[in-house]
Write an enzyme that holds these catalytic residues in place. Structure first.
Site, PDB file in Angstrom:
ATOM      1  N   ASP A  13     -46.851   0.046  37.831  1.00  0.00           N
ATOM      2  CA  ASP A  13     -47.669  -0.869  37.030  1.00  0.00           C
ATOM      3  C   ASP A  13     -47.382  -2.341  37.304  1.00  0.00           C
ATOM      4  O   ASP A  13     -47.501  -3.186  36.408  1.00  0.00           O
ATOM      5  CB  ASP A  13     -47.515  -0.576  35.515  1.00  0.00           C
ATOM      6  CG  ASP A  13     -47.876   0.848  35.178  1.00  0.00           C
ATOM      7  OD1 ASP A  13     -48.788   1.395  35.821  1.00  0.00           O
ATOM      8  OD2 ASP A  13     -47.243   1.419  34.261  1.00  0.00           O
ATOM      9  N   LYS A  16     -50.399  -3.265  41.645  1.00  0.00           N
ATOM     10  CA  LYS A  16     -50.729  -2.832  43.022  1.00  0.00           C
ATOM     11  C   LYS A  16     -52.243  -2.782  43.242  1.00  0.00           C
ATOM     12  O   LYS A  16     -52.734  -3.167  44.292  1.00  0.00           O
ATOM     13  CB  LYS A  16     -50.129  -1.437  43.303  1.00  0.00           C
ATOM     14  CG  LYS A  16     -48.609  -1.410  43.235  1.00  0.00           C
ATOM     15  CD  LYS A  16     -48.062  -0.012  43.414  1.00  0.00           C
ATOM     16  CE  LYS A  16     -48.369   0.900  42.242  1.00  0.00           C
ATOM     17  NZ  LYS A  16     -47.714   0.551  40.971  1.00  0.00           N
ATOM     18  N   LYS A  18     -54.628  -4.505  41.762  1.00  0.00           N
ATOM     19  CA  LYS A  18     -55.201  -5.853  41.885  1.00  0.00           C
ATOM     20  C   LYS A  18     -54.969  -6.414  43.292  1.00  0.00           C
ATOM     21  O   LYS A  18     -55.880  -6.945  43.917  1.00  0.00           O
ATOM     22  CB  LYS A  18     -54.593  -6.789  40.836  1.00  0.00           C
ATOM     23  CG  LYS A  18     -55.015  -8.191  41.169  1.00  0.00           C
ATOM     24  CD  LYS A  18     -54.604  -9.312  40.296  1.00  0.00           C
ATOM     25  CE  LYS A  18     -54.983 -10.579  41.087  1.00  0.00           C
ATOM     26  NZ  LYS A  18     -54.973 -11.777  40.289  1.00  0.00           N
ATOM     27  N   GLY A  40     -52.392   4.741  37.684  1.00  0.00           N
ATOM     28  CA  GLY A  40     -53.514   4.078  37.026  1.00  0.00           C
ATOM     29  C   GLY A  40     -53.536   2.657  37.537  1.00  0.00           C
ATOM     30  O   GLY A  40     -52.621   1.886  37.262  1.00  0.00           O
ATOM     31  N   HIS A  41     -54.537   2.330  38.340  1.00  0.00           N
ATOM     32  CA  HIS A  41     -54.604   0.998  38.944  1.00  0.00           C
ATOM     33  C   HIS A  41     -55.846   0.284  38.407  1.00  0.00           C
ATOM     34  O   HIS A  41     -56.961   0.755  38.598  1.00  0.00           O
ATOM     35  CB  HIS A  41     -54.671   1.102  40.476  1.00  0.00           C
ATOM     36  CG  HIS A  41     -53.446   1.749  41.075  1.00  0.00           C
ATOM     37  ND1 HIS A  41     -53.295   1.962  42.415  1.00  0.00           N
ATOM     38  CD2 HIS A  41     -52.308   2.199  40.507  1.00  0.00           C
ATOM     39  CE1 HIS A  41     -52.116   2.525  42.646  1.00  0.00           C
ATOM     40  NE2 HIS A  41     -51.507   2.695  41.497  1.00  0.00           N
ATOM     41  N   GLN A 219     -47.070   4.251  41.876  1.00  0.00           N
ATOM     42  CA  GLN A 219     -45.749   4.209  41.246  1.00  0.00           C
ATOM     43  C   GLN A 219     -44.894   3.059  41.797  1.00  0.00           C
ATOM     44  O   GLN A 219     -45.444   2.048  42.213  1.00  0.00           O
ATOM     45  CB  GLN A 219     -45.029   5.557  41.400  1.00  0.00           C
ATOM     46  CG  GLN A 219     -45.612   6.675  40.552  1.00  0.00           C
ATOM     47  CD  GLN A 219     -46.774   7.401  41.199  1.00  0.00           C
ATOM     48  OE1 GLN A 219     -46.682   7.849  42.317  1.00  0.00           O
ATOM     49  NE2 GLN A 219     -47.876   7.528  40.500  1.00  0.00           N
TER      50      GLN A 219
HETATM   51  P1  GDP Z   1     -50.673  -0.850  39.121  1.00  0.00           P
HETATM   52  O1  GDP Z   1     -50.474   0.524  38.614  1.00  0.00           O
HETATM   53  O2  GDP Z   1     -49.496  -1.362  39.879  1.00  0.00           O
HETATM   54  O3  GDP Z   1     -51.957  -1.037  39.885  1.00  0.00           O
HETATM   55  O4  GDP Z   1     -50.783  -1.790  37.835  1.00  0.00           O
HETATM   56  P2  GDP Z   1     -51.676  -1.474  36.530  1.00  0.00           P
HETATM   57  O5  GDP Z   1     -53.096  -1.727  36.875  1.00  0.00           O
HETATM   58  O6  GDP Z   1     -51.325  -0.186  35.925  1.00  0.00           O
HETATM   59  O7  GDP Z   1     -51.109  -2.572  35.543  1.00  0.00           O
HETATM   60  C1  GDP Z   1     -51.210  -3.937  35.794  1.00  0.00           C
HETATM   61  C2  GDP Z   1     -52.070  -4.570  34.677  1.00  0.00           C
HETATM   62  O8  GDP Z   1     -51.922  -5.981  34.706  1.00  0.00           O
HETATM   63  C3  GDP Z   1     -53.554  -4.326  34.861  1.00  0.00           C
HETATM   64  O9  GDP Z   1     -54.150  -4.254  33.592  1.00  0.00           O
HETATM   65  C4  GDP Z   1     -54.040  -5.555  35.623  1.00  0.00           C
HETATM   66  O10 GDP Z   1     -55.404  -5.857  35.350  1.00  0.00           O
HETATM   67  C5  GDP Z   1     -53.154  -6.619  35.047  1.00  0.00           C
HETATM   68  N1  GDP Z   1     -52.765  -7.695  35.968  1.00  0.00           N
HETATM   69  C6  GDP Z   1     -52.529  -7.623  37.301  1.00  0.00           C
HETATM   70  N2  GDP Z   1     -52.082  -8.814  37.757  1.00  0.00           N
HETATM   71  C7  GDP Z   1     -52.033  -9.639  36.681  1.00  0.00           C
HETATM   72  C8  GDP Z   1     -51.606 -11.003  36.491  1.00  0.00           C
HETATM   73  O11 GDP Z   1     -51.172 -11.688  37.405  1.00  0.00           O
HETATM   74  N3  GDP Z   1     -51.670 -11.485  35.215  1.00  0.00           N
HETATM   75  C9  GDP Z   1     -52.130 -10.761  34.171  1.00  0.00           C
HETATM   76  N4  GDP Z   1     -52.149 -11.330  32.965  1.00  0.00           N
HETATM   77  N5  GDP Z   1     -52.539  -9.484  34.321  1.00  0.00           N
HETATM   78  C10 GDP Z   1     -52.471  -8.929  35.546  1.00  0.00           C
HETATM   79  P1  IMO Z   2     -48.849   3.474  38.897  1.00  0.00           P
HETATM   80  O1  IMO Z   2     -49.349   3.862  40.260  1.00  0.00           O
HETATM   81  C1  IMO Z   2     -45.863   3.877  35.759  1.00  0.00           C
HETATM   82  C2  IMO Z   2     -43.838   7.757  35.459  1.00  0.00           C
HETATM   83  C3  IMO Z   2     -44.084   8.561  34.201  1.00  0.00           C
HETATM   84  C4  IMO Z   2     -42.762   9.297  34.083  1.00  0.00           C
HETATM   85  C5  IMO Z   2     -42.402   9.597  35.526  1.00  0.00           C
HETATM   86  C6  IMO Z   2     -42.782  11.001  35.991  1.00  0.00           C
HETATM   87  O2  IMO Z   2     -49.932   3.174  37.937  1.00  0.00           O
HETATM   88  O3  IMO Z   2     -47.828   2.397  39.015  1.00  0.00           O
HETATM   89  P2  IMO Z   2     -45.092  12.149  36.614  1.00  0.00           P
HETATM   90  O4  IMO Z   2     -46.340  12.345  35.812  1.00  0.00           O
HETATM   91  O5  IMO Z   2     -45.305  11.369  37.863  1.00  0.00           O
HETATM   92  O6  IMO Z   2     -44.352  13.427  36.874  1.00  0.00           O
HETATM   93  O7  IMO Z   2     -44.125  11.279  35.655  1.00  0.00           O
HETATM   94  O8  IMO Z   2     -43.093   8.634  36.316  1.00  0.00           O
HETATM   95  N1  IMO Z   2     -45.044   7.346  36.210  1.00  0.00           N
HETATM   96  C7  IMO Z   2     -45.537   6.098  36.199  1.00  0.00           C
HETATM   97  N2  IMO Z   2     -45.162   4.999  35.518  1.00  0.00           N
HETATM   98  N3  IMO Z   2     -46.884   3.798  36.641  1.00  0.00           N
HETATM   99  C8  IMO Z   2     -47.258   4.879  37.358  1.00  0.00           C
HETATM  100  O9  IMO Z   2     -48.171   4.827  38.349  1.00  0.00           O
HETATM  101  C9  IMO Z   2     -46.599   6.114  37.112  1.00  0.00           C
HETATM  102  N4  IMO Z   2     -46.735   7.366  37.618  1.00  0.00           N
HETATM  103  C10 IMO Z   2     -45.763   8.105  37.072  1.00  0.00           C
HETATM  104  O10 IMO Z   2     -44.338   7.727  33.112  1.00  0.00           O
HETATM  105  O11 IMO Z   2     -41.789   8.433  33.566  1.00  0.00           O
HETATM  106 MG    MG Z   3     -50.540   1.573  36.810  1.00  0.00          MG
END
Ligand code: GDP
Ligand code: IMO
Ligand code: MG
Length: 418
Positions: A13, A16, A18, A40-41, A219
């Protein structure tokens, strides 16, 4: 640079999705190499928000996308996700060898968490059981999903044992029959058959021809099955090296490996987290950063930035650059802390310990910074306040890897390219 990898440096999270979308503009192919819909991206372009779990985030830029053999693919989820775009508009190849998440994997994931003494806090998406079946040579692959007779045979081989394990060991009611699974999954296979491809060959050929291939990690390093905080990890290899086994390509000389670093730390699920903030400040950052899981909606645990984690991440991923995200979320907090080392029984640790069991005896050593305000729309790094530049400059100097992108908001446009 022909090959660019986007990799999470912390616990996932980091942003990635973005950065993948941002860099996809110059890519010919965007490739997922591991993980499944535990990911979840989120990508925000203008007023529109896209949520990706399985499809590569390069789709918004209209790029051809690939799902490599190392991905755990839930076809129900993929079909749903495709509806955001319209299946006919998607240019996608799914490798023959990609493992399929079957409904018993989801049940096993949940049942295992209930039965386990110490929960991992998985996403419940069947990821662990699917990869276990791959290693145990029981998995069903994409090339079998799309051919009804092969699928029927494979389900017949696997289903009775799965049903027995779930019902007799875990006391979980399996409320679907072998025939129902076949009917549903052969239908899904029929819809997805047009995407069948040899991703290993396609990506190898593209690289050989000098095309730009962008690999989208899921991840983060500390969720890696070997190099994360085992057993509080996922079951695949988010590390940059995962592209080789996850896609099936040869070693490369020319790789840009961009580590995504969130300006603070978050973690979903259980596991060690030395810089965790449990009080009001953690709540404030969670609220300002909207730190709730894209996949499960769970509140993410919050903590200060941890350079000890990041040094190890840089080493194991071989990072050549960093994209720093979400510094804007720290706006308005009067004093900020960054963990520069761990103090462990009189010893100073600058890298994350190979056996994290020692963390019980460790305390984070912090350096304090003055807070700052950040304008999401700033495009010129030199115009950020001196306090913000000091915070970011310190991270860059300590890590010894250039911060090539600074993201100041969720939107594609809110990005500084340095
Ligand atoms: P990922 O799993 O690495 O793709 O990250 P996620 O999408 O799960 O979580 C990142 C969250 O932060 C998302 O809701 C993005 O829209 C948001 N985001 C990404 N970059 C920025 C930033 O620079 N500032 C803010 N405020 N939000 C961001
Ligand atoms: P992105 O790609 C954050 C975490 C789960 C749990 C552990 C194992 O959005 O960054 P699993 O379902 O993979 O067996 O769970 O890994 N986890 C994540 N945490 N971002 C993710 O993906 C994750 N994918 C798995 O919360 O702790
Ligand atoms: Mg994510």
């Amino acid at each position: 640079m022909p090959a660019t990898i986007i990799v999470g440096t912390q616990f996932g999270d980091e942003g990635k999705g973005k950065i993948t979308d941002f860099l996809a503009e110059k890519a010919d192919l965007v490739v997922r190499y591991h993980g499944g819909n535990n990911a979840g991206h989120t990508v925000v372009v203008g007023e529109k928000t896209y949520k990706f779990h399985l499809l590569p985030s390069g789709l918004i830029q209209g790029k051809r996308c690939c799902i490599g053999a190392g991905v755990a693919l839930d076809p129900r989820v993929l079909i749903e996700e495709m509806k955001q775009f319209g299946q006919s508009k998607i240019e996608l190849a799914i490798d023959h060898r990609t493992q399929i998440i079957m409904p018993w994997h989801n049940l096993q994931d949940g049942a295992r968490e209930q039965a386990r003494g110490r929960k991992i806090g998985t996403t419940g998406r069947g990821i662990g059981p699917c990869y276990e079946d791959r290693a145990g040579r029981n998995g069903i692959r994409f090339c079998e999903l799309v051919e009804p007779e092969r699928l029927r045979k494979r389900i017949a081989e696997v289903f009775p044992t799965k049903k027995r394990i779930l019902e007799e060991i875990y006391s979980v009611n399996v409320d679907f029959s072998e025939e129902q699974v076949f009917n549903e999954y052969s239908g899904l296979g029929e819809k997805l058959k047009q995407f069948l491809g040899d991703v290993s060959l396609e990506v190898s050929t593209a690289l050989k021809e000098g095309k730009n291939v962008l690999f989208e990690g899921a991840q983060g390093l500390f969720l890696d099955n070997d190099f994360g905080t085992y057993p509080f990890v996922t079951s695949s290899h988010p590390m940059a090296g995962g592209i080789f086994t996850g896609v099936g390509i040869g070693l490369l000389n020319d790789i840009e490996a961009i580590g995504i670093v969130k300006a603070y730390t978050t973690r979903v699920g259980e596991g060690p987290f030395l810089t965790e903030l449990k009080g009001e400040l953690g709540e404030t950052i969670r609220k300002n950063g909207n730190e709730f899981g894209t996949t499960t909606g769970r509140p993410r645990r919050i903590g200060w930035l941890d350079l000890v984690l990041l040094r190890t991440s840089i080493r194991i991923n071989g990072l050549t650059g960093i994209a720093l995200t979400k510094a804007d979320v720290l706006s308005g907090i009067p004093k900020l802390k960054v963990c520069v080392a761990y103090e462990c029984g009189g010893k100073k640790l600058e890298e994350f310990p190979a056996d994290w069991g020692v963390l019980k005896k460790c305390k984070p050593v912090y350096r304090e910074f003055d807070g700052f305000e950040i304008d999401h729309e700033e495009k010129d790094f030199s115009k950020l306040s001196s306090e913000a530049r000091e915070y970011i400059g310190f991270i860059e100097k300590e890590l010894g890897v250039p911060i090539k992108f600074v993201s100041l908001g969720p939107k594609r446009s809110q990005t500084i390219l340095r």
